[in-house]
Write a protein that holds these residues in place. Structure first.
Motif, PDB file in Angstrom:
ATOM      1  N   GLN A   1       0.834  -1.203   0.000  1.00  0.00           N
ATOM      2  CA  GLN A   1       0.000   0.000   0.000  1.00  0.00           C
ATOM      3  C   GLN A   1       0.868   1.252   0.000  1.00  0.00           C
ATOM      4  O   GLN A   1       0.582   2.232  -0.693  1.00  0.00           O
ATOM      5  N   GLU A   2       1.957   1.210   0.753  1.00  0.00           N
ATOM      6  CA  GLU A   2       2.819   2.377   0.921  1.00  0.00           C
ATOM      7  C   GLU A   2       3.784   2.563  -0.249  1.00  0.00           C
ATOM      8  O   GLU A   2       4.058   3.691  -0.663  1.00  0.00           O
ATOM      9  N   HIS A   3       4.299   1.462  -0.803  1.00  0.00           N
ATOM     10  CA  HIS A   3       5.409   1.569  -1.758  1.00  0.00           C
ATOM     11  C   HIS A   3       5.148   0.947  -3.125  1.00  0.00           C
ATOM     12  O   HIS A   3       5.955   1.142  -4.037  1.00  0.00           O
ATOM     13  N   GLY A   4       4.076   0.180  -3.274  1.00  0.00           N
ATOM     14  CA  GLY A   4       3.820  -0.489  -4.538  1.00  0.00           C
ATOM     15  C   GLY A   4       3.278   0.444  -5.612  1.00  0.00           C
ATOM     16  O   GLY A   4       2.706   1.497  -5.323  1.00  0.00           O
ATOM     17  N   THR A   5       3.442   0.025  -6.867  1.00  0.00           N
ATOM     18  CA  THR A   5       2.847   0.774  -7.983  1.00  0.00           C
ATOM     19  C   THR A   5       1.358   0.444  -8.060  1.00  0.00           C
ATOM     20  O   THR A   5       0.876  -0.509  -7.437  1.00  0.00           O
ATOM     21  N   ASP A   6       0.632   1.221  -8.849  1.00  0.00           N
ATOM     22  CA  ASP A   6      -0.799   0.955  -9.028  1.00  0.00           C
ATOM     23  C   ASP A   6      -1.025  -0.448  -9.594  1.00  0.00           C
ATOM     24  O   ASP A   6      -1.961  -1.149  -9.179  1.00  0.00           O
TER      25      ASP A   6
END
Length: 597
Positions: free
Chosen positions: A139-144
């Motif tokens: 949620q914090e660091h992933g891409t869409d």
């Protein structure tokens, strides 16, 4: 057979009366659905699931353990079915973004469910617990695109997650890790290496397992500045379903002292396809999202073992007849008095109770800070983030240390029966022991607190919390009923700062002074921190009693436990203070060659 009963009234007291959750949620955007009625209903259902489904599996998980066969892991009887019920009940999605299938409720409500789940069956609770950390990291660091592919499935509970840091030659010192990630023409990476101690690394409870893995790129700088973070799925996703098997497999299961129901795996990555999360060479920064989630989760473990120990010690102490009270017969019709009449037994019971209930206050407060870091405005978010960073090592290390102490008291209350497996008390001790090791040992948390959080900020992080204590004490300075709590708290709050300055001054001459003082500094900090929350609970209890209530016994017990904490447990700060002031010399003066046997 030992049992677990969710302490709903205790939970309500901390949430609603001490920490004023209704006001807390009203001041946070996006928490409109967190009404008292909804929260109460969620807690009631979580209690039923924990008591009726998970608690009966606790000893089964310990006795059967996980079974390993040619790379596949089978969890104990009932674990898989319980997980399906958990998913069907919507529990994995409780505190996650609606954009990915979550219910959008605050993290602090999820913490209450995690407490009940973990106390009922810690080994089982680790499976969704690891997934929660993976979800927060994505949620914090992933891409869409990564969120759509992986986060949605994790939120639904169809897939589970892990955290893969430790390697055979390195644990806390992640700068030594060797796992490699080779870039591919299609933007993916081939990850190769071995990770150990991977909780929930392989199991039969979900369709897919998403590993969050630290590894090095070929041109990475040395040390921690050259670590990147990757998503490595067990099965490659294909159109929202599981596809071909990836090059990651469980090599073996660890044979452990406790938490037998959770699979602790050696994971082999053999050119496994992975995808970068966040910027290259900034993986450790991204992984701290997972690690901080895990550290607060482990703090919950300390509370869980104290609560479980107390719940199962108390009825035994009331029923077990041994000797007579020193002040005369208390059970004249029986052959002896119940052991709860003896001061030594009461000391153990009250210690368990004080650590469990005080720990709940600290953890729920931290959970509200997590809410603010996610939902509050910029200024309040920054303040909450700083305070949470300071309290996390205290919560993790202190609560696991005293949780283990409380579990040991459970064995002692039972006497010889506590050493026998059928009563469950020895399992509580074995399961509790890991909590002081994983997610950073007590000693590492202590260095983090004193070295990084306090001294490196010139004491600013400490001042943020001691200011809260000061304000509370000032507001209650004229309250005669609170004097037994306020006066010692004022003195300790002042001493806390003074001790910090003494250690800091010594450290300027000799850096070993930090390491020599750190563990005692952390334990001192923990006792003072819990004293603050016990003072708040005592204040609320006295306020309700003054107003009149039909729950007098409940609130009087709160005041009695608070007085016990201040009289019997808080004085432990004296020994920790003296040890800190004694310095590093007695530890470091012996030459290495003189360590002989």
């Amino acid at each position: 057979m030992p049992e677990y009963k969710a302490p709903i009234r205790e939970i309500q007291f901390v949430m609603n009366e001490v920490l004023e959750s209704e006001k807390h949620y009203a001041n946070l955007p996006g928490c409109e659905d967190a009404t008292p009625d909804m929260i109460s209903a969620i807690i009631e259902e979580g209690a039923k699931f924990s008591e009726r489904v998970l608690s009966p599996l606790n000893q089964i998980g310990d006795q059967e353990g996980c079974q390993f066969n040619d790379g596949e892991v089978t969890t104990p009887t009932g674990f898989k079915e319980a997980y399906q019920q958990y998913v069907e009940g919507g529990w994995p999605s409780l505190a996650h973004d609606p954009a990915h299938g979550g219910q959008g409720l605050p993290e602090s409500i999820g913490t209450v469910i995690s407490e009940m789940v973990g106390t009922a069956n810690w080994s089982w609770g680790m499976y969704p617990g690891l997934s929660h950390g993976a979800m927060n990291t994505l949620q914090e660091h992933g891409t869409d695109e990564q969120k759509e592919i992986y986060l949605t499935k994790l939120v639904s509970g169809e897939w589970t997650g892990t955290m893969c840091l430790t390697e055979p030659h390195c644990g806390t010192d992640l700068g030594l890790l060797r796992t490699k990630a080779e870039p591919q023409a299609d933007g993916s990476y081939k990850v190769s290496g071995t990770k150990i101690f991977i909780s929930a690394g392989e199991h039969d409870m979900a369709d897919n397992i998403i590993h969050i893995v630290l590894a090095r790129l070929p041109d990475a700088p040395a040390g921690t500045k050259g670590i990147s973070l990757f998503i490595v799925p067990k099965f490659m996703p294909e159109n929202g379903a599981v596809g071909s098997r990836n090059g990651v497999a469980c090599g073996s299961l660890e044979h452990k002292m406790g938490i037998h129901g959770n699979s602790t795996c050696v994971m082999n990555f053999d050119g496994a396809t992975g995808y970068l999360i966040g910027p290259a060479n900034k993986g450790l920064n991204c992984m701290f999202t997972f690690m901080n989630t895990a550290r607060l989760g482990t703090a919950l473990q300390g509370l869980a073992h104290a609560e479980w120990g107390f719940q199962n010690s108390l009825p035994y102490a009331k029923d077990r007849l041994q000797m007579r009270s020193l002040t005369g017969k208390k059970n004249p019709e029986g052959a002896a008095d119940p052991i709860i009449v003896h001061p030594a037994v009461r000391n153990m019971l009250l210690t368990q109770k004080a650590f469990a209930e005080g720990g709940r206050g600290l953890i729920y407060f931290c959970a509200q800070l997590v809410d603010k870091t996610k939902l509050a405005d910029t200024k309040e978010k920054a303040e909450a983030d700083a305070l949470l960073a300071f309290l996390t090592p205290i919560a993790k290390a202190f609560l696991t240390e005293v949780g283990f102490e409380s579990a040991n008291h459970g064995v002692q209350v039972y006497g010889g029966h506590g050493f026998i497996a059928e009563w469950g008390m020895e399992q509580n001790v074995r399961d509790a022991r890991i909590s002081m090791l994983y997610e950073g040992t007590t000693q590492i948390q202590a260095l983090d607190l004193l070295g990084r959080k306090v001294l490196m900020t010139q004491g600013d992080s400490l001042k943020g919390f001691t200011k809260m204590i000061h304000i509370f004490c000032k507001e209650n300075a004229d309250n005669d009923a609170m004097k037994p709590f306020i006066e010692p708290l004022v003195a300790l709050n002042k001493e806390w700062g003074e001790l910090t300055m003494v250690i800091g001054a010594k450290a300027m001459q000799d850096r070993e002074e930090v390491g020599a003082a750190a563990v005692d500094y952390l334990m001192y900090s923990g006792y003072v921190t819990l004293a603050y929350f016990w003072a708040r609970m005592a204040h609320k209890a006295q306020e309700v009693l003054d107003q009149g209530t039909d729950e007098e016994n409940f609130y009087k017990a709160k005041l009695t436990t608070a007085r016990f904490y201040f009289a019997r447990l808080l004085p432990r700060t004296r020994s920790h203070a003296e040890i800190m002031k004694s310095g590093a010399e007695s530890l470091m003066e012996m030459d290495e060659e003189h360590f002989i046997f």
